[in-house]
Motif scaffolding. Structure first.
Motif, PDB file in Angstrom:
ATOM      1  N   ALA A  20       0.816  -1.219   0.000  1.00 44.95           N
ATOM      2  CA  ALA A  20       0.000   0.000   0.000  1.00 44.95           C
ATOM      3  C   ALA A  20       0.848   1.267   0.000  1.00 44.95           C
ATOM      4  CB  ALA A  20      -0.941   0.003   1.202  1.00 44.95           C
ATOM      5  N   THR A  21       1.963   1.257   0.738  1.00 43.79           N
ATOM      6  CA  THR A  21       2.782   2.461   0.877  1.00 43.79           C
ATOM      7  C   THR A  21       4.071   2.407   0.071  1.00 43.79           C
ATOM      8  OG1 THR A  21       3.948   1.578   2.800  1.00 43.79           O
ATOM      9  CG2 THR A  21       1.912   2.836   3.216  1.00 43.79           C
ATOM     10  N   HIS A  22       4.397   1.242  -0.452  1.00 46.67           N
ATOM     11  CA  HIS A  22       5.650   0.999  -1.181  1.00 46.67           C
ATOM     12  C   HIS A  22       6.892   1.250  -0.315  1.00 46.67           C
ATOM     13  CE1 HIS A  22       3.541   0.231  -4.889  1.00 46.67           C
ATOM     14  NE2 HIS A  22       2.844   1.328  -4.698  1.00 46.67           N
ATOM     15  N   GLN A  23       6.706   1.174   0.999  1.00 52.08           N
ATOM     16  CA  GLN A  23       7.848   1.291   1.906  1.00 52.08           C
ATOM     17  C   GLN A  23       8.589  -0.030   1.934  1.00 52.08           C
ATOM     18  OE1 GLN A  23       5.787   2.549   5.535  1.00 52.08           O
ATOM     19  NE2 GLN A  23       7.133   4.343   5.506  1.00 52.08           N
ATOM     20  N   LYS A  24       9.918   0.054   2.037  1.00 53.18           N
ATOM     21  CA  LYS A  24      10.738  -1.155   2.112  1.00 53.18           C
ATOM     22  C   LYS A  24      11.543  -1.133   3.402  1.00 53.18           C
ATOM     23  CE  LYS A  24      11.109  -2.032  -2.778  1.00 53.18           C
ATOM     24  NZ  LYS A  24      11.978  -2.344  -3.904  1.00 53.18           N
ATOM     25  N   PHE A  25      11.607  -2.310   4.031  1.00 50.44           N
ATOM     26  CA  PHE A  25      12.341  -2.475   5.276  1.00 50.44           C
ATOM     27  C   PHE A  25      13.268  -3.668   5.128  1.00 50.44           C
ATOM     28  CE2 PHE A  25       8.091  -0.877   6.099  1.00 50.44           C
ATOM     29  CZ  PHE A  25       8.350   0.280   6.816  1.00 50.44           C
ATOM     30  N   GLU A  26      14.464  -3.579   5.683  1.00 45.31           N
ATOM     31  CA  GLU A  26      15.413  -4.688   5.619  1.00 45.31           C
ATOM     32  C   GLU A  26      15.711  -5.196   7.021  1.00 45.31           C
ATOM     33  OE1 GLU A  26      18.863  -4.394   3.247  1.00 45.31           O
ATOM     34  OE2 GLU A  26      17.774  -3.612   1.525  1.00 45.31           O
ATOM     35  N   PHE A  27      15.848  -6.533   7.121  1.00 47.00           N
ATOM     36  CA  PHE A  27      16.097  -7.195   8.397  1.00 47.00           C
ATOM     37  C   PHE A  27      17.174  -8.252   8.215  1.00 47.00           C
ATOM     38  CE2 PHE A  27      11.619  -6.105   8.023  1.00 47.00           C
ATOM     39  CZ  PHE A  27      11.432  -5.304   9.130  1.00 47.00           C
ATOM     40  N   ASP A  28      17.972  -8.443   9.242  1.00 44.86           N
ATOM     41  CA  ASP A  28      18.963  -9.519   9.201  1.00 44.86           C
ATOM     42  C   ASP A  28      18.542 -10.682  10.088  1.00 44.86           C
ATOM     43  OD1 ASP A  28      19.358  -8.394  11.670  1.00 44.86           O
ATOM     44  OD2 ASP A  28      21.496  -8.044  11.414  1.00 44.86           O
ATOM     45  N   ASP A  29      17.311 -10.612  10.590  1.00 42.37           N
ATOM     46  CA  ASP A  29      16.784 -11.627  11.492  1.00 42.37           C
ATOM     47  C   ASP A  29      15.367 -11.988  11.050  1.00 42.37           C
ATOM     48  OD1 ASP A  29      15.572 -13.000  13.665  1.00 42.37           O
ATOM     49  OD2 ASP A  29      16.891 -12.004  15.089  1.00 42.37           O
ATOM     50  N   ILE A  30      15.119 -13.264  10.846  1.00 39.13           N
ATOM     51  CA  ILE A  30      13.795 -13.706  10.384  1.00 39.13           C
ATOM     52  C   ILE A  30      12.694 -13.381  11.391  1.00 39.13           C
ATOM     53  CG2 ILE A  30      13.959 -16.059  11.266  1.00 39.13           C
ATOM     54  CD1 ILE A  30      12.576 -16.935   8.621  1.00 39.13           C
ATOM     55  N   ASP A  31      13.033 -13.373  12.674  1.00 38.79           N
ATOM     56  CA  ASP A  31      12.036 -13.061  13.705  1.00 38.79           C
ATOM     57  C   ASP A  31      11.542 -11.623  13.584  1.00 38.79           C
ATOM     58  OD1 ASP A  31      12.182 -15.638  14.757  1.00 38.79           O
ATOM     59  OD2 ASP A  31      13.787 -15.085  16.141  1.00 38.79           O
ATOM     60  N   LEU A  32      12.426 -10.704  13.300  1.00 38.88           N
ATOM     61  CA  LEU A  32      12.028  -9.304  13.133  1.00 38.88           C
ATOM     62  C   LEU A  32      11.141  -9.139  11.903  1.00 38.88           C
ATOM     63  CD1 LEU A  32      15.398  -7.543  13.979  1.00 38.88           C
ATOM     64  CD2 LEU A  32      13.409  -7.845  15.464  1.00 38.88           C
ATOM     65  N   ALA A  33      11.467  -9.850  10.838  1.00 44.70           N
ATOM     66  CA  ALA A  33      10.628  -9.811   9.634  1.00 44.70           C
ATOM     67  C   ALA A  33       9.247 -10.380   9.945  1.00 44.70           C
ATOM     68  CB  ALA A  33      11.288 -10.576   8.505  1.00 44.70           C
ATOM     69  N   ALA A  34       9.193 -11.454  10.711  1.00 39.44           N
ATOM     70  CA  ALA A  34       7.918 -12.081  11.061  1.00 39.44           C
ATOM     71  C   ALA A  34       7.044 -11.149  11.891  1.00 39.44           C
ATOM     72  CB  ALA A  34       8.163 -13.384  11.817  1.00 39.44           C
ATOM     73  N   ILE A  35       7.649 -10.403  12.803  1.00 45.23           N
ATOM     74  CA  ILE A  35       6.895  -9.449  13.624  1.00 45.23           C
ATOM     75  C   ILE A  35       6.277  -8.375  12.738  1.00 45.23           C
ATOM     76  CG2 ILE A  35       7.137  -7.617  15.355  1.00 45.23           C
ATOM     77  CD1 ILE A  35       9.279  -9.464  16.687  1.00 45.23           C
ATOM     78  N   GLU A  36       7.037  -7.872  11.791  1.00 46.34           N
ATOM     79  CA  GLU A  36       6.521  -6.847  10.879  1.00 46.34           C
ATOM     80  C   GLU A  36       5.399  -7.387  10.003  1.00 46.34           C
ATOM     81  OE1 GLU A  36       7.041  -3.540  10.692  1.00 46.34           O
ATOM     82  OE2 GLU A  36       8.236  -3.804  12.510  1.00 46.34           O
ATOM     83  N   ILE A  37       5.516  -8.630   9.553  1.00 48.43           N
ATOM     84  CA  ILE A  37       4.457  -9.252   8.755  1.00 48.43           C
ATOM     85  C   ILE A  37       3.192  -9.397   9.588  1.00 48.43           C
ATOM     86  CG2 ILE A  37       3.741 -11.367   7.566  1.00 48.43           C
ATOM     87  CD1 ILE A  37       6.774 -11.694   6.856  1.00 48.43           C
ATOM     88  N   TYR A  38       3.354  -9.837  10.827  1.00 47.44           N
ATOM     89  CA  TYR A  38       2.202  -9.976  11.735  1.00 47.44           C
ATOM     90  C   TYR A  38       1.515  -8.625  11.905  1.00 47.44           C
ATOM     91  CZ  TYR A  38      -0.563 -10.845  15.892  1.00 47.44           C
ATOM     92  OH  TYR A  38      -1.604 -10.938  16.761  1.00 47.44           O
ATOM     93  N   ASP A  39       2.293  -7.577  12.155  1.00 43.68           N
ATOM     94  CA  ASP A  39       1.715  -6.239  12.315  1.00 43.68           C
ATOM     95  C   ASP A  39       1.000  -5.787  11.044  1.00 43.68           C
ATOM     96  OD1 ASP A  39       2.595  -6.044  14.923  1.00 43.68           O
ATOM     97  OD2 ASP A  39       4.342  -4.799  14.427  1.00 43.68           O
ATOM     98  N   LEU A  40       1.561  -6.114   9.907  1.00 46.17           N
ATOM     99  CA  LEU A  40       0.972  -5.724   8.623  1.00 46.17           C
ATOM    100  C   LEU A  40      -0.379  -6.394   8.409  1.00 46.17           C
ATOM    101  CD1 LEU A  40       1.584  -4.159   5.979  1.00 46.17           C
ATOM    102  CD2 LEU A  40       2.613  -6.251   5.114  1.00 46.17           C
ATOM    103  N   LEU A  41      -0.512  -7.624   8.877  1.00 44.89           N
ATOM    104  CA  LEU A  41      -1.748  -8.377   8.674  1.00 44.89           C
ATOM    105  C   LEU A  41      -2.736  -8.272   9.823  1.00 44.89           C
ATOM    106  CD1 LEU A  41      -0.178 -11.633   7.182  1.00 44.89           C
ATOM    107  CD2 LEU A  41      -1.226  -9.718   5.936  1.00 44.89           C
ATOM    108  N   ASP A  42      -2.362  -7.577  10.889  1.00 45.86           N
ATOM    109  CA  ASP A  42      -3.180  -7.474  12.088  1.00 45.86           C
ATOM    110  C   ASP A  42      -4.483  -6.713  11.809  1.00 45.86           C
ATOM    111  OD1 ASP A  42      -4.032  -7.578  14.718  1.00 45.86           O
ATOM    112  OD2 ASP A  42      -2.718  -5.963  15.385  1.00 45.86           O
TER     113      ASP A  42
END
Length: 65
Positions: free
Chosen positions: A39-61
């Motif tokens: 929706a916003t075309h924002q990009k975020f980079e993570f070096d940890d899969i857990d941090l990416a998973a938290i962001e995905i959860y927040d995105l789908l909340d």
């Protein structure tokens, strides 16, 4: 994604109620995950899969809609 043996960049799309919300890409060369919010075309980079998973959860909340 991490366990793919062909060395190519892997990506997964996440959607909610048929609407694409984000795409995660894993680059094995740098061992980083990139999340793009559609929706916003924002990009975020993570070096940890857990941090990416938290962001995905927040995105789908539901509570943020």
């Amino acid at each position: 994604m991490q366990e793919s043996e062909d060395g190519s960049v892997q990506s997964r799309r996440f959607e909610k109620d048929g609407v694409e919300k984000g795409e995660v890409t894993f680059d094995p060369a740098t061992e980083t995950y990139s999340l793009e919010e559609i929706a916003t075309h924002q990009k975020f980079e993570f070096d940890d899969i857990d941090l990416a998973a938290i962001e995905i959860y927040d995105l789908l909340d539901d509570s943020e809609d």
